[in-house]
Design an enzyme around this catalytic site. Structure first.
Site, mmCIF file in Angstrom:
data_model
loop_
_atom_site.group_PDB
_atom_site.id
_atom_site.type_symbol
_atom_site.label_atom_id
_atom_site.label_comp_id
_atom_site.label_asym_id
_atom_site.label_seq_id
_atom_site.Cartn_x
_atom_site.Cartn_y
_atom_site.Cartn_z
ATOM 1 C CB THR A 75 49.505 83.293 25.167
ATOM 2 O OG1 THR A 75 49.320 82.914 26.531
ATOM 3 C CG2 THR A 75 48.159 83.304 24.452
ATOM 4 C CG ASP A 119 48.227 80.620 30.453
ATOM 5 O OD1 ASP A 119 49.376 80.196 30.702
ATOM 6 O OD2 ASP A 119 47.936 81.829 30.482
#
Length: 341
Positions: A75, A119
């Site tokens: 991330t 994600d």
């Protein structure tokens, strides 16, 4: 003598690499540029070239897929890429995109050369993936006009964008989706020196500089994972706030001992799994489902959270069907037994 797992509940498992409630507020600890980002040197070298090339050509970056265990910085890298490109970042996750309307809303809200980060992309539904195929290749989506037998499909252009996917399970991605990524990059566990830099930086951000000795001590217990390293620094900050001397190695050693974290960063669940393999099955291969029932955890927890680090340090071996403790793992269990008895 059986090895005790620890008195720490599953919800308080400090050595778990997945995001927990205690990690809230982690965003402001993240580096904001590639220069600040510690570790993953080969990936950083590749990204520097890719970013510079895209800027020179004034085109969107090739679609990127990051994979590897949780907590390694997938991330963070996506956020850095957006900043380096000077573009907006839209973020979502596979489980959050439930309907076709959800992905269509995301795609139509993008501006030219924006970054879309998804994600857990391996958890996208098939009908969502099908929409992404055209969006990634041709920057087009199909919109249904009307309903019933009179419905027609109309192609709609969308801005050129970059999709960054992140997954802990590369094998779970379908071939057609995986093949549409121009770059597939694996994030590896961090070494001690890299984690020591991260620990020292986090100490400084929170409240005080740390000694190299304390930073190295924490790094060695962090299982090669920056998220765990930062979590441990937060814990030491809390102990310091209530008057414990976290500048003392003896004091810090006692704190980690009370948390059930050993010199390798293994905790009660790790020891329970190794003990089961060594004692219940005598070192023989065992299926994941059987092992999960013995240690009282879900198969996915063992496979995605516990096993990756035990594989890295060479304490277990696994195939899709079975798990087996190694000689090094058996030696570790014997050492624990001797200490207990």
């Amino acid at each position: 003598m059986a090895i005790q797992s620890s008195n720490i509940s599953d919800e308080e498992r400090f050595a778990a690499p997945e995001i927990q409630a205690s990690d809230e507020g982690e965003a402001w600890l993240r580096p904001t540029t590639l220069d600040e980002y510690v570790g993953q040197s080969q990936i950083k070298k590749h990204l520097r070239v890719s970013l510079e090339s895209a800027k020179i050509r004034n085109e969107p970056l090739e679609h990127l897929l990051f994979y590897g265990p949780p907590g390694l910085g997938k991330t963070t890298l996506s956020q850095i890429i957006a900043r380096e490109m000077g573009r907006d970042l839209r973020s979502s996750s596979g489980p959050a995109i439930e309907k076709q309307a959800d992905i269509l809303s995301l795609l139509t809200s993008l501006k030219e050369h924006d970054i879309l980060f998804i994600d857990e992309i391996h958890r996208l539904k098939p009908q969502i993936e099908e929409i992404l195929y055209g969006a990634m290749e041709d920057f087009q989506i199909d919109i249904m006009i009307g309903s019933g037998t009179g419905a027609t499909s109309v192609k709609m252009d969308i801005p050129k964008f970059t999709l960054i996917g992140a997954t802990t399970k590369l094998s779970k991605l379908t071939g057609p989706l995986r093949d549409r990524f121009g770059n597939i990059l694996k994030l590896d566990f961090y070494d001690i020196s890299e984690l020591q830099q991260i620990v020292a930086r986090t100490f400084g951000v929170f409240w005080q500089a740390s000694s190299p000795t304390i930073a190295e001590f924490v790094a060695k217990k962090s299982r090669g994972t920056p998220r765990i390293a930062n979590r441990y620094v937060k814990i030491l900050r809390d102990y310091s706030t209530v008057g414990r001397d976290t500048g003392s190695l003896d004091e810090v050693t006692e704190i980690f001992g009370n948390l059930g974290i050993d010199d390798l960063g293994l905790d009660g669940l790790d020891r329970k799994l190794l003990d089961a393999l060594a004692r219940h099955f005598g070192g023989r291969p065992v299926g994941l489902g059987t092992l999960a029932s013995i240690v009282g955890e879900e198969e996915s927890t063992l496979e995605e959270v516990v096993e990756p680090y035990l594989l890295k340090i060479g304490y277990i071996e696994r195939t899709p069907r079975w798990r087996q403790i190694t000689l090094s793992g058996e030696k570790y269990v014997r050492g624990l037994t001797e200490n207990l008895g």
